[in-house]
Design an enzyme around this catalytic site. Structure first.
Site, mmCIF file in Angstrom:
data_model
loop_
_atom_site.group_PDB
_atom_site.id
_atom_site.type_symbol
_atom_site.label_atom_id
_atom_site.label_comp_id
_atom_site.label_asym_id
_atom_site.label_seq_id
_atom_site.Cartn_x
_atom_site.Cartn_y
_atom_site.Cartn_z
ATOM 1 N N LYS A 103 -137.781 -8.477 -91.026
ATOM 2 C CA LYS A 103 -137.361 -7.103 -90.838
ATOM 3 C C LYS A 103 -138.285 -6.288 -90.033
ATOM 4 O O LYS A 103 -139.556 -6.658 -90.340
ATOM 5 C CB LYS A 103 -137.011 -6.341 -92.301
ATOM 6 C CG LYS A 103 -136.021 -5.063 -92.048
ATOM 7 C CD LYS A 103 -134.577 -5.731 -92.310
ATOM 8 C CE LYS A 103 -133.834 -4.703 -91.937
ATOM 9 N NZ LYS A 103 -132.308 -4.895 -92.198
ATOM 10 N N GLY A 213 -122.526 7.619 -97.069
ATOM 11 C CA GLY A 213 -123.248 7.297 -95.773
ATOM 12 C C GLY A 213 -121.951 6.996 -94.828
ATOM 13 O O GLY A 213 -121.235 6.216 -94.878
ATOM 14 N N GLY A 215 -122.312 6.215 -91.335
ATOM 15 C CA GLY A 215 -123.044 5.860 -90.245
ATOM 16 C C GLY A 215 -122.416 4.534 -89.863
ATOM 17 O O GLY A 215 -121.103 4.398 -89.851
HETATM 18 P P1 NAD Z 1 -126.941 4.617 -89.917
HETATM 19 O O1 NAD Z 1 -128.005 4.976 -89.379
HETATM 20 O O2 NAD Z 1 -125.772 4.116 -88.770
HETATM 21 O O3 NAD Z 1 -126.092 5.294 -90.930
HETATM 22 C C1 NAD Z 1 -126.666 5.833 -92.047
HETATM 23 C C2 NAD Z 1 -125.868 6.782 -92.761
HETATM 24 O O4 NAD Z 1 -126.507 7.229 -94.051
HETATM 25 C C3 NAD Z 1 -125.707 8.465 -91.880
HETATM 26 O O5 NAD Z 1 -124.593 8.664 -91.848
HETATM 27 C C4 NAD Z 1 -126.668 9.104 -92.490
HETATM 28 O O6 NAD Z 1 -126.355 10.651 -92.518
HETATM 29 C C5 NAD Z 1 -126.344 8.631 -94.118
HETATM 30 N N1 NAD Z 1 -127.411 9.147 -94.987
HETATM 31 C C6 NAD Z 1 -128.978 9.157 -94.969
HETATM 32 N N2 NAD Z 1 -129.257 9.407 -96.164
HETATM 33 C C7 NAD Z 1 -128.390 9.731 -97.079
HETATM 34 C C8 NAD Z 1 -128.134 10.280 -98.210
HETATM 35 N N3 NAD Z 1 -129.133 10.474 -98.908
HETATM 36 N N4 NAD Z 1 -127.072 10.296 -98.864
HETATM 37 C C9 NAD Z 1 -125.727 10.162 -98.290
HETATM 38 N N5 NAD Z 1 -125.793 9.608 -96.763
HETATM 39 C C10 NAD Z 1 -127.037 9.443 -96.338
HETATM 40 O O7 NAD Z 1 -127.132 3.212 -90.618
HETATM 41 P P2 NAD Z 1 -126.253 1.849 -91.097
HETATM 42 O O8 NAD Z 1 -126.521 0.826 -89.815
HETATM 43 O O9 NAD Z 1 -124.787 2.328 -91.141
HETATM 44 O O10 NAD Z 1 -126.999 1.291 -92.110
HETATM 45 C C11 NAD Z 1 -126.627 1.790 -93.535
HETATM 46 C C12 NAD Z 1 -126.926 0.890 -94.467
HETATM 47 O O11 NAD Z 1 -126.294 -0.393 -94.228
HETATM 48 C C13 NAD Z 1 -128.403 0.507 -94.740
HETATM 49 O O12 NAD Z 1 -128.876 0.094 -95.959
HETATM 50 C C14 NAD Z 1 -128.415 -0.871 -93.758
HETATM 51 O O13 NAD Z 1 -129.726 -1.740 -94.080
HETATM 52 C C15 NAD Z 1 -127.093 -1.529 -93.987
HETATM 53 N N6 NAD Z 1 -126.777 -2.540 -93.091
HETATM 54 C C16 NAD Z 1 -126.358 -2.129 -91.915
HETATM 55 C C17 NAD Z 1 -125.872 -2.971 -91.015
HETATM 56 C C18 NAD Z 1 -125.540 -2.699 -89.520
HETATM 57 O O14 NAD Z 1 -125.101 -3.677 -88.977
HETATM 58 N N7 NAD Z 1 -125.767 -1.550 -89.131
HETATM 59 C C19 NAD Z 1 -125.913 -4.439 -91.503
HETATM 60 C C20 NAD Z 1 -126.067 -4.762 -92.729
HETATM 61 C C21 NAD Z 1 -126.513 -3.635 -93.686
#
Ligand code: NAD
Length: 412
Positions: A103, A213, A215
């Site tokens: 990571k 969340g 995102g």
């Molecule tokens: P992202 O940046 O696209 O979205 C993150 C979201 O979380 C945003 O909407 C942000 O506003 C919100 N957020 C931040 N702090 C917050 C809080 N305190 N309360 C509520 N919402 C909050 O990120 P992502 O890629 O969607 O990743 C989110 C999670 O999923 C992470 O833990 C990441 O490690 C995990 N993940 C992502 C992927 C991927 O392919 N994107 C794969 C596996 C795991």
């Protein structure tokens, strides 16, 4: 907030206690193989020089090259990156793709950077890590607040440094430069495949879902859930939370987020606004954390009303919360299974890059679905066999694969 690496090590020790894990394997898995912390200087738009801290942790490569995303976040720190790298090792083994775990990250608030500053930072991260990353050594991808555009800059910087095309050195790229069809929605789609299996086991037809969340992972999951006819009753992002027991219009919500940058301020019908903390405790069938780690803790886990938690985020549940939820009969589908669709399609992207031959989106999902169903079945069966929670079941399953690889290499 709980230290995520301590949390990860507690999970490891807990699972190792159920099986005859060779003590040498446990010792090896308590420390990453290699870590890098680098200073990344960026000339800001106002002329000032800012030096950011960047990280790459290569946790274990017994099963294949290190693999894992890069996070840009103001709270990113070495212990967080270490924990995420460990979880990637477990995740790749859970779904059976030929990778180890790694990571990366930068301590930065990317929302405060201009596009030029963000590009300089992304290129700087690659220059700092160039000796670590590569198609057969360590393959990064997007994570929180990084995206295909950032991956494109990073690949370009790397290829300029090495002097040849090497798209498989990073995944989650734009499709025009070697990205895979379906990668953008893969994490959520994998989570949906897993949820379908879970609903069958729990005998729930039309679940009420809360997604924390909004995102890449959470927003896509919410919209796919709505397409399935499931009811999304609550959502949140970093700026606020909304709940409507009758269900929210996810399509309108996504448009609102696109226009305003947040789900906060979206009002329809009887939707109530509330804090993020309160949202986690509202009535629902499935609670889907999709933001950051450490949100379900010993303090709030006892008051969670969901029947199951589907961890799209990495590390959202502390070991103390796991114990409370298990005692209450709340099923937790662990991160290393629930969100593994992302890294699985990253693996497909890497395979396509190496072949130089690209698949249609349908082919990607036709390959993803059976892998997620198989992983769910394996983990579910282990949890039944050992009468433990699904996280421990997933660890038991992945540790067996890692142990076999370590033994076959003669590392222990
Ligand atoms: P992202 O940046 O696209 O979205 C993150 C979201 O979380 C945003 O909407 C942000 O506003 C919100 N957020 C931040 N702090 C917050 C809080 N305190 N309360 C509520 N919402 C909050 O990120 P992502 O890629 O969607 O990743 C989110 C999670 O999923 C992470 O833990 C990441 O490690 C995990 N993940 C992502 C992927 C991927 O392919 N994107 C794969 C596996 C795991």
């Amino acid at each position: 907030m709980a230290n995520p690496f301590r949390q990860a090590m507690q999970q490891l020790e807990h699972a190792a206690g159920y099986i005859q894990l060779h003590p040498d394997i446990l010792e090896r898995l308590k420390k990453p193989m290699r870590e890098m912390q680098a200073a990344i200087p960026v000339r800001m738009d106002d002329g000032a020089l800012h030096v950011f801290s960047g990280y790459r942790v290569q946790y274990d490569n017994s099963r294949g090259p290190f693999k894992g995303g890069i996070r840009f976040h103001p709270k990113t720190n070495p212990d967080e990156v270490r924990a995420l790298a460990f979880w990637m090792t477990m995740k790749c083994a859970t779904v059976g793709i030929p990778y180890g775990g790694g990571k990366g990250g930068v301590t930065v608030d990317p929302k405060k950077l201009s596009q030029r500053e963000l590009e300089m930072l992304s290129r700087g991260w690659v220059r700092a890590m160039r000796d670590m990353v590569g198609v057969d050594t360590d393959i990064p991808a997007p994570d929180v607040y990084t995206n295909p555009k950032v991956m494109g800059w990073m690949m370009d910087e790397y290829e300029q440094l090495v002097g040849h095309h090497e798209p498989g050195m990073i995944t989650g790229k734009p499709i025009s430069i070697g990205g895979s069809a379906g990668r953008g929605t893969a994490t959520a789609q994998g989570g949906i495949y897993v949820t379908e299996q879970l609903l069958k086991k729990l005998n729930i037809q039309r679940p009420r879902i809360i997604v924390q969340g909004f995102g890449n992972a959470g927003a896509v999951y919410a919209s796919l859930a709505a397409e399935h006819g499931w009811r999304v009753v609550g959502v949140s992002d970093s700026k606020g939370a909304l709940y409507n027991e009758k269900g929210l219009d996810v399509e309108l919500l996504a448009k609102h987020k696109l226009q305003t940058g947040s789900v906060a301020g979206f009002f329809t019908g009887a939707a109530k606004t509330m804090t993020n903390e309160k949202l986690l405790l509202q009535p629902c069938d499935l609670l889907v954390p999709a933001a950051l780690e450490g949100v379900l803790t010993s303090i709030n886990a006892g008051r969670v009303k969901a029947r199951a938690v589907v961890e799209l985020a990495n590390g959202p549940t502390t070991p103390e919360a796991d114990e409370k939820l298990f005692k209450k009969g709340v099923v937790v589908v662990p991160d290393i299974l629930a969100n593994a669709g992302g890294v699985t399609v990253s693996y497909f992207e890497w395979v396509q890059n190496r072949m130089g031959y690209y698949w249609a989106e349908q082919e990607v999902f036709d390959r993803l679905r059976p892998m997620m169903i198989q992983a769910f079945t394996d983990v579910w069966n282990q949890s039944k066999k050992y009468s433990c929670d699904m996280r421990t079941g997933a660890y038991i399953h992945s540790l067996a694969r890692i142990a076999e690889a370590m033994q076959d290499r003669g590392r222990i």
